[in-house]
Design an enzyme around this catalytic site. Sequence first.
Site, short mmCIF file in Angstrom:
data_model
loop_
_atom_site.label_atom_id
_atom_site.label_comp_id
_atom_site.label_asym_id
_atom_site.label_seq_id
_atom_site.Cartn_x
_atom_site.Cartn_y
_atom_site.Cartn_z
CG HIS A 26 80.35 -24.41 56.50
ND1 HIS A 26 79.69 -25.58 56.22
CD2 HIS A 26 79.50 -23.42 56.12
CE1 HIS A 26 78.50 -25.31 55.71
NE2 HIS A 26 78.35 -23.99 55.64
CG HIS A 28 78.32 -20.07 52.16
ND1 HIS A 28 77.88 -20.95 51.20
CD2 HIS A 28 78.08 -20.67 53.35
CE1 HIS A 28 77.39 -22.04 51.80
NE2 HIS A 28 77.50 -21.88 53.11
NE ARG A 81 74.01 -6.05 39.24
CZ ARG A 81 73.20 -5.03 39.27
NH1 ARG A 81 73.28 -4.05 38.38
NH2 ARG A 81 72.26 -4.97 40.21
N GLY A 182 72.06 -24.43 49.96
CA GLY A 182 70.69 -23.97 49.78
C GLY A 182 69.73 -24.75 50.66
CG HIS A 209 75.43 -26.77 53.36
ND1 HIS A 209 76.41 -26.51 52.45
CD2 HIS A 209 75.30 -25.65 54.10
CE1 HIS A 209 76.86 -25.28 52.65
NE2 HIS A 209 76.21 -24.73 53.65
CD GLU A 212 71.91 -24.62 57.04
OE1 GLU A 212 71.95 -25.03 55.87
OE2 GLU A 212 72.22 -23.45 57.37
CG ASP A 290 76.86 -20.89 57.20
OD1 ASP A 290 77.34 -21.31 56.14
OD2 ASP A 290 75.69 -21.14 57.56
N1 LIG Z 1 73.65 -21.64 55.83
C1 LIG Z 1 73.55 -21.99 54.53
N2 LIG Z 1 72.95 -23.14 54.19
C2 LIG Z 1 72.79 -23.49 52.91
N3 LIG Z 1 73.25 -22.73 51.88
C3 LIG Z 1 73.84 -21.58 52.18
C4 LIG Z 1 74.03 -21.18 53.49
N4 LIG Z 1 74.66 -19.99 53.49
C5 LIG Z 1 74.87 -19.67 52.23
N5 LIG Z 1 74.39 -20.61 51.42
C6 LIG Z 1 74.46 -20.54 49.96
O1 LIG Z 1 73.19 -20.25 49.50
C7 LIG Z 1 73.17 -20.65 48.15
C8 LIG Z 1 71.69 -20.75 47.82
C9 LIG Z 1 71.39 -20.42 46.40
C10 LIG Z 1 70.07 -20.96 46.00
O2 LIG Z 1 69.42 -21.62 46.77
C11 LIG Z 1 69.56 -20.70 44.65
C12 LIG Z 1 68.30 -21.16 44.33
C13 LIG Z 1 67.79 -20.88 43.06
C14 LIG Z 1 68.53 -20.16 42.14
C15 LIG Z 1 69.78 -19.69 42.49
C16 LIG Z 1 70.57 -18.90 41.52
O3 LIG Z 1 71.68 -18.46 41.85
O4 LIG Z 1 70.09 -18.68 40.43
C17 LIG Z 1 70.31 -19.97 43.74
C18 LIG Z 1 73.92 -21.94 48.14
O5 LIG Z 1 74.52 -22.21 46.96
C19 LIG Z 1 74.92 -21.77 49.28
O6 LIG Z 1 76.21 -21.60 48.82
ZN LIG Z 2 76.82 -22.98 54.75
#
Ligand SMILES: Nc1ncnc2c1ncn2[C@@H]1O[C@H](CCC(=O)c2cccc(C(=O)O)c2)[C@@H](O)[C@H]1O
Ligand SMILES: [Zn+2]
Length: 352
Positions: A26, A28, A81, A182, A209, A212, A290
């Site tokens: 786990h 990212h 990018r 997310g 997930h 959490e 994480d």
């Molecule tokens: N502890 C965590 N617990 C949960 N997730 C975690 C954790 N750590 C990392 N993540 C990551 O955070 C991303 C969040 C991305 C997200 O919410 C979002 C919302 C709206 C638009 C966009 C975009 O890109 O346009 C993105 C997830 O996909 C996940 O891979």
């Molecule tokens: Zn995570």
Amino acid sequence: MTDHRDAPAVRDLHAFIAGLPKAELHVHHVGSASPRIVSELAARHPDSKVPTDPEALVDYFTFTDFAHFIEVYLSVVDLIRTPEDVRLLTYEIARDMARQQVRYAELTITPYSSTRRGIDERAFMDAIEDARKAAEADFGTVLRWCFDIPGEAGLVSAEETARLATDDRLRPEGLVSFGLGGPEVGVPRPQFKPYFDQAIAAGLRSVPHAGETTGPETVWDALNELRAERIGHGTSSARDPKLLAHLAEHRIPLEVCPTSNIATRAVRSLDEHPIKEFVRAGVLVTINSDDPPMFGTDLNSEYAVAARLLDLDERGLAALAGNAVEASFLDDAGKAALSAEIDAYTAAWLAP
Ligand SMILES: Nc1ncnc2c1ncn2[C@@H]1O[C@H](CCC(=O)c2cccc(C(=O)O)c2)[C@@H](O)[C@H]1O
Ligand SMILES: [Zn+2]
């Protein structure tokens, strides 16, 4: 020579952990960008608001709550990018893993966040695959992918992630699983069932997930609706004895990330972390980092935290590393080889 059998000193346990061959389940992709990688990416894209100075980064990576964490996370996403950025990030993550004796990692990637920002989908897949092969050849670290839905971005992101994960012309060779990340509050898991069904039908394993930032009912949803084979975090399962018994009986592992839970304020303090309750209930616990640089940690530090919270010696730590191998999506030969490596390392360390 040091006699490690009689040296319970913490520093010896740290040295043992540092050399212990490990698997991580786990972690990212963007969340693994170290200050070194962030600086390199920010130098390529100087208009970014992410600080490049490592000291300023520590402040920047201090979160008030989970929503703040996601906001900062997305600012780092904005640094990636071009396909060359994707390749650099992926390859350099493997370098950092190899330094910690991580032999195998299932890296959670959010392709939607990159394709929606204009990176060509074919070029994205080629970049991660190119980095995976180079990393295995150069560092000996085996990478596999979990593509996750950023749930808060809605069903359009679910549909796109499922398409990228299951289209035979795009689906990368290293892809093994399908996830959901997310925020959980206001993002019920059952709505993603059709996309998990699609991914599972295409041979991917289900690793959302859950639990959490919301209660145990989210973990039940992940099990019943998304057919989860492992649970990302699952922290709130501790509040539901029936759920703990179910996880133990069906050998559904939890991907526990202790420091992350403190950094995002999902748990108040390490001493209040429910990891002990999971172990006591017989749940298969794996230790993970994480988003290590964002949480000021790495996998070795997480093993040290686990050793303290669970009162483990070298054999206990080796068993924990073995749990990750067992819970991984390696094939049987890969599991046997990594388990044998862990056993040989531990035996040599403890030998008189
Ligand atoms: N502890 C965590 N617990 C949960 N997730 C975690 C954790 N750590 C990392 N993540 C990551 O955070 C991303 C969040 C991305 C997200 O919410 C979002 C919302 C709206 C638009 C966009 C975009 O890109 O346009 C993105 C997830 O996909 C996940 O891979
Ligand atoms: Zn995570």
